[in-house]
Structure formats: structure tokens, C-alpha cells
Design an enzyme around this catalytic site. Structure first.
Site, PDB file in Angstrom:
ATOM      1  N   ASN A  26      19.817 -19.617  12.281  1.00  0.00           N
ATOM      2  CA  ASN A  26      20.160 -21.034  12.329  1.00  0.00           C
ATOM      3  C   ASN A  26      21.081 -21.366  13.484  1.00  0.00           C
ATOM      4  O   ASN A  26      20.866 -22.339  14.213  1.00  0.00           O
ATOM      5  CB  ASN A  26      20.823 -21.429  11.001  1.00  0.00           C
ATOM      6  CG  ASN A  26      21.193 -22.888  10.923  1.00  0.00           C
ATOM      7  OD1 ASN A  26      22.126 -23.332  11.573  1.00  0.00           O
ATOM      8  ND2 ASN A  26      20.468 -23.644  10.117  1.00  0.00           N
ATOM      9  N   LYS A  60      25.955 -27.045  15.373  1.00  0.00           N
ATOM     10  CA  LYS A  60      25.436 -27.662  14.153  1.00  0.00           C
ATOM     11  C   LYS A  60      26.303 -28.875  13.839  1.00  0.00           C
ATOM     12  O   LYS A  60      27.314 -28.796  13.138  1.00  0.00           O
ATOM     13  CB  LYS A  60      25.449 -26.665  12.997  1.00  0.00           C
ATOM     14  CG  LYS A  60      24.688 -25.379  13.252  1.00  0.00           C
ATOM     15  CD  LYS A  60      23.251 -25.614  13.656  1.00  0.00           C
ATOM     16  CE  LYS A  60      22.431 -26.220  12.539  1.00  0.00           C
ATOM     17  NZ  LYS A  60      21.002 -26.373  12.915  1.00  0.00           N
ATOM     18  N   ASP A 253      23.874 -22.363   6.458  1.00  0.00           N
ATOM     19  CA  ASP A 253      22.571 -22.420   5.779  1.00  0.00           C
ATOM     20  C   ASP A 253      22.051 -21.063   5.314  1.00  0.00           C
ATOM     21  O   ASP A 253      20.842 -20.810   5.354  1.00  0.00           O
ATOM     22  CB  ASP A 253      21.524 -23.088   6.686  1.00  0.00           C
ATOM     23  CG  ASP A 253      21.728 -24.592   6.800  1.00  0.00           C
ATOM     24  OD1 ASP A 253      22.545 -25.140   6.035  1.00  0.00           O
ATOM     25  OD2 ASP A 253      21.081 -25.230   7.644  1.00  0.00           O
TER      26      ASP A 253
END
Length: 296
Positions: A26, A60, A253
Site C-alpha cells: 500500500n 496516503k 491498510d
């Protein structure tokens, strides 16, 4: 304005048989970790003759909690992604969140990804489209599949035909997502390759209470194969899958990252399903009345 031609990579992905894969962790945790993941993921996809685009994020920005890990940032992250690209000869996909990021990120990434919650942001789509790079637009969790035609058209309005759309689930209540497999078919109205994000679509947004108050996003990792099988059977051009060598240690995540150890067996199964399915072929429905003399 972009050049108006479909790029070589876009044509390769568009015509991949049976599909291409965007895969990786991620978020960038370190250069050593990214190199390890790129090498091992590439070993899997090479062994199965599946085209790979390596994915990881430098920032992110859409975190549930302000204290959540975000990544190394754009400058350092792009240096690491460039090193991966050069070392392993891999195309790169990474997300952008603001228009000013499009140009510098396009100097490294082959595919700019538009996050789902930003899929209608005109300025962002135009800035991305103007780079001439491939633009992967994730369908908003709150959007109908029909919206994606408009989003894709915003990119094409820049003279950039290199666009694809991605299913990543639809909100079902406040803290859950469901995947409507009809979207894999109806998003073809966007007139471009269709991708399915089979990991983020198993998120449970803000569905995990934290000790001491607040919430984090959870996920249903065990159902990733179920969603992946369904989407592949419906017929698509690409699969997006976040993969991690130790999902439980991932700073972002973790509950929806697929274990590296299980990556190859799942891809093998999905390839078999895709080769058996007629999901990409149009259905010829014959509504002519069947009389007494009709035989199957």
C-alpha cells in the site's frame, strides 16, 4: 494538451491476455522493503506470464486518523519509485491527490492513479490528463458506475486517450463496502479498460473502534479471493491488488493487504477463471419466441 495517441504501455495493458496486474504494498515503508516486494512480486507474475505494474504510494493523504503513517512524502518517495523502475525494469503506478503533484509524479510514474474519493475532481483529472500518462480513475464509493464515463471524458478532453476506470466497492451503510459485479460490465460505457481493485473493496471504513477512543479502518481479507473470482469472471482488463510480505505489520491498510505467500496461488486460479470465462464477450440475447419445434 497531451499528444492524443494511445501509448505503447496502454496498448499492451489494454490487450493483455487474460489480464494485467497492478500489485505492491500500500505505502512505501523503506527502499529496502520496496525492493524486496518488487523483486518477489515480479518473480510471481513473470512465472505466470502476467504483465505487472508495480504499485506503492508515497503519501496516503486520506487517512482515518491524523496520527496514521502516511509515507515518505513525494520527493523521497519518487526517488525510491524511480530506483524500483530502473532496477527491476517495471512500470510504476502511484496516486496523486492534488493537481500540482501531477507533473512531477509523471516524471517517474507510468500510471497516475486518482483515488476514489477524488474521482470527480475536475482540476485533478485535467492536471493528470495533461501529463499524457495513463490515468487510472477509481470509482468513488458513493458513485454510480455511470459517473465514470464523465470522469474518463475529463481526461480525454485534454487530448489524452490513455485512461482506465477501476471498481473499488460501494458504500453499504456507514462502515462497509460491497462490490456490485454489474459495475464491471456497466463501466465499459466509459469506453476504456476496466480494472477491479479486489483489496480496497474489502475495507470496512472507520469500522474498527480503537482503545481509548476513535476509529480505524478494518477489512475482510479472507473475502479477497471471493471478490477477485467474481470480478474476473465478469470480464476485465486488469486487477489491482495490494500485496504485503507481512500484512499484520503494515502501517497502513493491513487488514486488506493480500499475503505475498498466497499471491501466486490466487493469481493462478484467477488466470484459469479468466481463460474459461466469456465475460468479455457481448451476450447475444435471442428474444425470438421458441415454438414447439425449438430444440436446444
Amino acid at each position: 494538451m497531451a499528444g492524443g495517441k494511445e501509448s505503447k504501455l496502454y496498448l499492451e495493458l489494454k490487450n493483455a491476455d487474460p489480464f494485467f496486474v497492478m500489485a505492491g504494498p500500500n505505502v512505501i515503508q523503506s527502499q529496502d522493503h520496496i525492493f524486496k516486494m518488487a523483486r518477489q512480486i515480479k518473480m510471481v507474475t513473470d512465472s505466470l506470464d502476467i504483465p505487472l505494474v508495480f504499485k506503492s504510494s508515497f503519501d496516503k493523504a486520506n487517512r482515518t486518523n491524523a496520527k496514521s503513517f502516511r509515507g515518505p512524502g513525494m520527493d523521497e518517495g519518487l526517488k525510491i519509485l524511480q530506483a524500483v523502475k530502473t532496477t527491476f525494469d517495471l512500470p510504476i503506478v502511484t496516486d496523486i491527490h492534488e493537481p500540482y503533484q501531477a507533473e512531477p509524479v509523471s516524471q517517474v510514474a507510468d500510471i497516475l492513479q486518482i483515488p476514489a474519493f477524488l474521482c470527480r475532481q475536475t482540476d485533478l483529472l485535467i492536471a493528470a490528463g495533461n501529463t499524457g500518462k495513463i490515468i487510472n480513475i477509481k470509482k468513488g464509493q458513493m458513485c454510480a458506475s455511470s459517473v465514470m464515463r464523465n470522469s474518463a471524458d475529463k481526461v480525454r478532453s485534454c487530448g489524452n486517450p490513455n485512461v482506465m476506470v477501476c471498481e473499488r466497492g460501494t458504500m453499504f451503510g456507514y462502515t462497509d463496502l460491497v462490490v456490485d459485479p454489474r459495475n464491471i460490465v456497466t463501466m465499459r460505457d466509459a469506453m476504456c479498460p476496466v480494472v477491479a481493485d479486489v483489496t480496497h473493496s474489502l475495507q470496512q471504513p472507520a469500522g474498527k473502534p480503537l482503545e481509548g477512543g476513535g476509529v480505524a479502518s478494518g477489512g475482510l481479507r479472507e473475502l479477497i479471493p471471493t471478490v477477485a473470482r467474481t470480478c474476473v469472471a465478469c470480464g476485465l482488463e486488469g486487477i489491482f491488488m495490494e500485496v504485503h510480505d507481512d500484512p499484520n505489520s503494515s502501517p497502513v491498510d493491513g487488514p486488506t493487504q493480500w499475503p505475498l505467500r498466497n499471491f501466486k496461488p490466487l493469481l493462478e486460479e484467477l488466470k484459469e477463471i479468466a481463460q474459461a470465462s466469456k465475460g468479455k464477450e457481448p451476450v447475444d440475447i435471442d428474444l425470438t419466441p421458441a415454438g414447439e419445434d425449438w430444440t436446444p
